[in-house]
Each structure stands twice: as structure tokens, then as C-alpha cells.
Design a protein around this motif. Sequence first.
Motif, short mmCIF file in Angstrom:
data_model
loop_
_atom_site.label_atom_id
_atom_site.label_comp_id
_atom_site.label_asym_id
_atom_site.label_seq_id
_atom_site.Cartn_x
_atom_site.Cartn_y
_atom_site.Cartn_z
N GLY A 147 52.52 26.98 57.69
CA GLY A 147 52.43 26.32 56.51
C GLY A 147 51.50 26.99 55.39
O GLY A 147 50.72 26.32 54.56
N GLN A 148 51.73 28.47 55.30
CA GLN A 148 51.02 29.23 54.57
C GLN A 148 51.99 29.93 53.55
O GLN A 148 51.17 30.73 52.65
CB GLN A 148 50.19 30.29 55.52
N GLY A 149 53.11 29.83 53.19
CA GLY A 149 53.69 30.41 52.44
C GLY A 149 53.19 30.19 50.84
O GLY A 149 52.70 31.02 50.20
N ALA A 150 53.23 29.12 50.51
CA ALA A 150 53.11 28.60 49.09
C ALA A 150 51.22 29.09 48.92
O ALA A 150 50.73 29.39 48.08
CB ALA A 150 53.06 27.26 48.89
N CYS A 151 50.52 28.76 50.13
CA CYS A 151 49.22 28.76 50.21
C CYS A 151 48.75 30.26 49.98
O CYS A 151 47.85 30.52 49.03
CB CYS A 151 48.46 28.45 51.51
N GLN A 152 49.31 31.37 50.64
CA GLN A 152 49.10 32.49 50.40
C GLN A 152 49.49 33.13 48.71
O GLN A 152 48.84 33.99 48.31
CB GLN A 152 49.86 33.44 51.15
N ALA A 153 50.63 32.49 48.36
CA ALA A 153 50.80 33.01 47.12
C ALA A 153 49.90 32.51 45.91
O ALA A 153 49.65 33.22 44.88
CB ALA A 153 52.24 32.21 46.50
N ILE A 154 49.41 31.30 46.23
CA ILE A 154 48.22 30.76 45.23
C ILE A 154 46.91 31.68 45.51
O ILE A 154 46.23 32.10 44.31
CB ILE A 154 47.70 29.28 45.73
N GLU A 155 46.58 32.01 46.70
CA GLU A 155 45.48 33.12 46.84
C GLU A 155 45.80 34.41 46.17
O GLU A 155 44.88 34.85 45.48
CB GLU A 155 45.45 33.51 48.33
N ASP A 156 46.92 34.98 46.16
CA ASP A 156 47.42 36.12 45.56
C ASP A 156 47.28 35.99 43.96
O ASP A 156 46.48 36.87 43.60
CB ASP A 156 48.86 36.34 45.73
N ALA A 157 47.61 34.83 43.52
CA ALA A 157 47.27 34.60 41.98
C ALA A 157 46.04 34.83 41.38
O ALA A 157 45.48 35.73 40.64
CB ALA A 157 47.78 33.33 41.67
N VAL A 158 44.96 34.29 42.24
CA VAL A 158 43.51 34.28 42.07
C VAL A 158 42.93 35.68 42.21
O VAL A 158 42.02 36.22 41.23
CB VAL A 158 42.74 33.13 42.96
N VAL A 159 43.27 36.13 43.30
CA VAL A 159 42.74 37.74 43.46
C VAL A 159 43.44 38.68 42.36
O VAL A 159 42.59 39.63 41.88
CB VAL A 159 43.21 37.94 44.98
N LEU A 160 44.46 38.62 42.32
CA LEU A 160 45.43 39.61 41.34
C LEU A 160 44.50 39.63 39.99
O LEU A 160 44.35 40.39 39.32
CB LEU A 160 46.78 39.33 41.13
N ALA A 161 44.36 38.08 39.43
CA ALA A 161 43.82 37.95 38.00
C ALA A 161 42.47 38.73 37.87
O ALA A 161 42.16 39.10 36.90
CB ALA A 161 43.82 36.61 37.64
N GLU A 162 41.84 38.29 39.04
CA GLU A 162 40.38 38.73 39.09
C GLU A 162 40.12 40.47 39.04
O GLU A 162 39.41 40.95 38.32
CB GLU A 162 39.51 38.23 40.33
N VAL A 163 41.14 41.13 39.87
CA VAL A 163 41.29 42.52 40.01
C VAL A 163 41.61 43.26 38.60
O VAL A 163 41.32 44.07 38.12
CB VAL A 163 42.27 42.87 41.29
N ALA A 164 42.73 42.65 38.02
CA ALA A 164 43.29 43.06 36.82
C ALA A 164 42.27 43.10 35.60
O ALA A 164 42.17 43.92 34.92
CB ALA A 164 44.66 42.39 36.56
N THR A 165 41.61 41.87 35.66
CA THR A 165 40.48 41.67 34.63
C THR A 165 39.44 42.51 34.80
O THR A 165 38.67 43.16 33.78
CB THR A 165 40.20 40.15 34.57
N ARG A 166 39.01 42.70 36.07
CA ARG A 166 37.69 43.30 36.39
C ARG A 166 37.83 44.97 35.96
O ARG A 166 36.97 45.40 35.33
CB ARG A 166 37.33 43.20 37.83
N ASP A 167 38.84 45.74 36.48
CA ASP A 167 38.83 46.96 35.83
C ASP A 167 40.31 47.66 35.98
O ASP A 167 40.44 48.75 35.70
CB ASP A 167 37.88 47.80 37.00
N GLY A 168 41.24 46.58 36.43
CA GLY A 168 42.84 46.99 36.13
C GLY A 168 43.22 47.98 37.41
O GLY A 168 44.45 48.28 37.27
N ASP A 169 42.35 48.04 38.34
CA ASP A 169 42.70 48.96 39.39
C ASP A 169 43.68 48.10 40.51
O ASP A 169 42.96 47.56 41.33
CB ASP A 169 41.56 49.68 40.29
#
Length: 369
Positions: free
Chosen positions: A283-305
Motif C-alpha cells: 500500500g505504498q505506491g502513492a505514499c512513496q510518491a508523496i514522500e518524493d515530492a516533499v524531499v525533492l522540493a526541499e533538496v532543490a530549494t536548499r542547494d539544487g544538488d
Amino acid sequence: MSTAIIVGGGIGGLATAIAFLRKGWDVEVLERATTIAEVGAGLSVWPNALRALDALGVGAEVRARATEEGAAGIRDSKGTWLSRSDTDLLRARYRLPIMMHRADLFDILRAAIPESALRTGITVSEARTDGTVVHSAGTSTGDVVVGADGIRSVVRRAVCGEVAPRYSGYTAWRVVVTPTEPMGDLGESWGRGERFGYAALADGRVYCFATGNMPAGTAGGGLAELRRRFGTWHAPIPGLLAAADEGALLKHDLYDLPALKTYVAGRIALVGDAAHAMTPNLGQGACQAIEDAVVLAEVATRDGDLTRYDAERRPRTQMIVTRSRRIGAIAQLSAAPLVALRNAVLRLTPSTAQANALAPVLDWHPPTR
């Protein structure tokens, strides 16, 4: 202002759009369909994803349109319990998952995004590592390009070339019904190469799902097939099938992705099924996509690496893909001796061991600065 181009307007794409918007980015969502909508099926939202939805600012609304999953477990086709969840233990340690209609989650996510950011009827033909996306209406350019375009992702080609999805060996049926009899405890029932499960939705309807071993692309398989397979299983399964509408039934062969070497290349990052499509056994398909979203935006905003996003998300999601695939293989066993052994092991496994096994999946928290 930085811009994120998001290819795909499903749950993962919309969640990613919200995550970037909350970080102050401009967002452009490119969706192939002329109408952004979600199919009619149920969805378990586990505590890890609820934390991510809280980080997106929509957790309270999601909870308001869902119902907590209560007592559950695994039975055999006659209704004998093989394994029962310790609800109190799970609630105390992780909190319980909630069940909702996929369309409700989709509507909540879409409402959090300005209409001006959504472009429908756009077919993407190519993504480039310099941030350019070539599509049917021209081109778009962003500081980050997000491939949220599913298991057969076009964007993924720019990251790791052609990758063929793997067929699981079984297909799935999904349908939402209005029950005509009491449901009792919810959960799954396992047979020989077949499973049937059901869960309550907040509006009183019941989400039903079933699986069956068969070659990919097998034709047919409507309600008549389901009733043939499961019509003699324990109550309330026959009643649920009797209440089902043929027009509401969904049937899909189940695939996942082999482990990719990376989720990023240049300015491109993959999320959701484009990166780590998985079978639904955890039951984790959509759950992991939502996690991805939060982490990606944080990383991209912090330093873009973006390599930091890959380093954080790839090991975790690929672990969950592997676990889900293994659970499916066990659940879909068809040889009588192996089924008997599986059922015996389930009966002997304590509920505390089951709860402990969930820790690597559920003990996730959004990144903090």
C-alpha cells in the motif's frame, strides 16, 4: 524566481507541484489527458505519507475525508484467520493508516494548485538534462524538470534510457461497492494464486480489490470472472461481488520497475512510478510518491544538488519495491504444499513481529532544515 516543470498530473505530480509552490517556486504541470482526473478506487494512506501530506499543508483535509482502518488481518478462503493485526500496538507505535477514495485525495491536491499552473492536453516527447521539455505545444524550460509521468515514463529516458517494466505474474481488479450486509473485520483473504480484500470508505461504501495469477494481457476478466473465482469464498465476499457494477470495475496487470541506477540526471529528477513503480502489496505506491515530492522540493530549494535527492530516496524506495514484490510472490503462491506452509507460518508469526517488520517503511519523517 525558480521554475519547476512537472510532467504528469497524477497524485505524485500534483504533490510535487504543491511542494515546490510552498517553497516559493513557479510551477508548470504538463498533463497528457485533456482533463486531470483520477480513477475510482480506494487508497490506503499510511502514517509516513500522512506526515508528508502534513508537510504539504493538506493533512487535516485528507484526514477529514478518510476513515481510519480498524481491525484487519489475513484469512483463508473459508474465513479462518491466518494472521490478525494488533491494532492497539500499531496505533501506539505508528498510528493507523487511513482509507479514502483516490479521487478525494486527488481533488484535495488539485485544489491546492492554481489553475494557471495546470496545462492539460500536452503530450511530452522529450526531456533534456538542461531543463528543456519538448512537447506538443512547443517547449518549456525549468530549473528542475520532474518526471512524474508513470511507469512508462518519457522523462525517464533522459535519465537512464529505456527501462522495461517487469510483469508481476498476476492481475488486479478494483471496484467500489455499496454493501448490503455488515462487513465485520476488514482485511485480505488468501487462496491459491488468488486474493480478495476489502476496506471501508468514509462514505459507507466499500473498496474491493482482488488478484489472480495469469499471463499478461489476458483478455476478459469482468465480474463473471470474479464471481467464478471468489463466489464461494467466505462472507461478505459473495455479497460484495453481487453488489458490484460491471461499469465500475477496473482491471490492470500489475508491473513494477527494476532498480534504476539513478533517479536524477542534470536538472531532471524522477518521482513516483517513473522512478520506482511497485506492486500494491504494501500500500505504498502513492505514499512513496508523496514522500518524493516533499524531499525533492526541499533538496532543490536548499542547494539544487539533485544527487542528494537520489541518495536519500533511491535506497528507501527500492527497498520498498523489493519488499512489496516478495510479499506478492508469497501471497500469490498456488502450489498446495507451499500454500499450506505459508499459511502455517502466518499462524505462528506473532503480531509484534509483524509490527516490527513495518518499521523501515513507516518510521519516516519529512526532512527539516
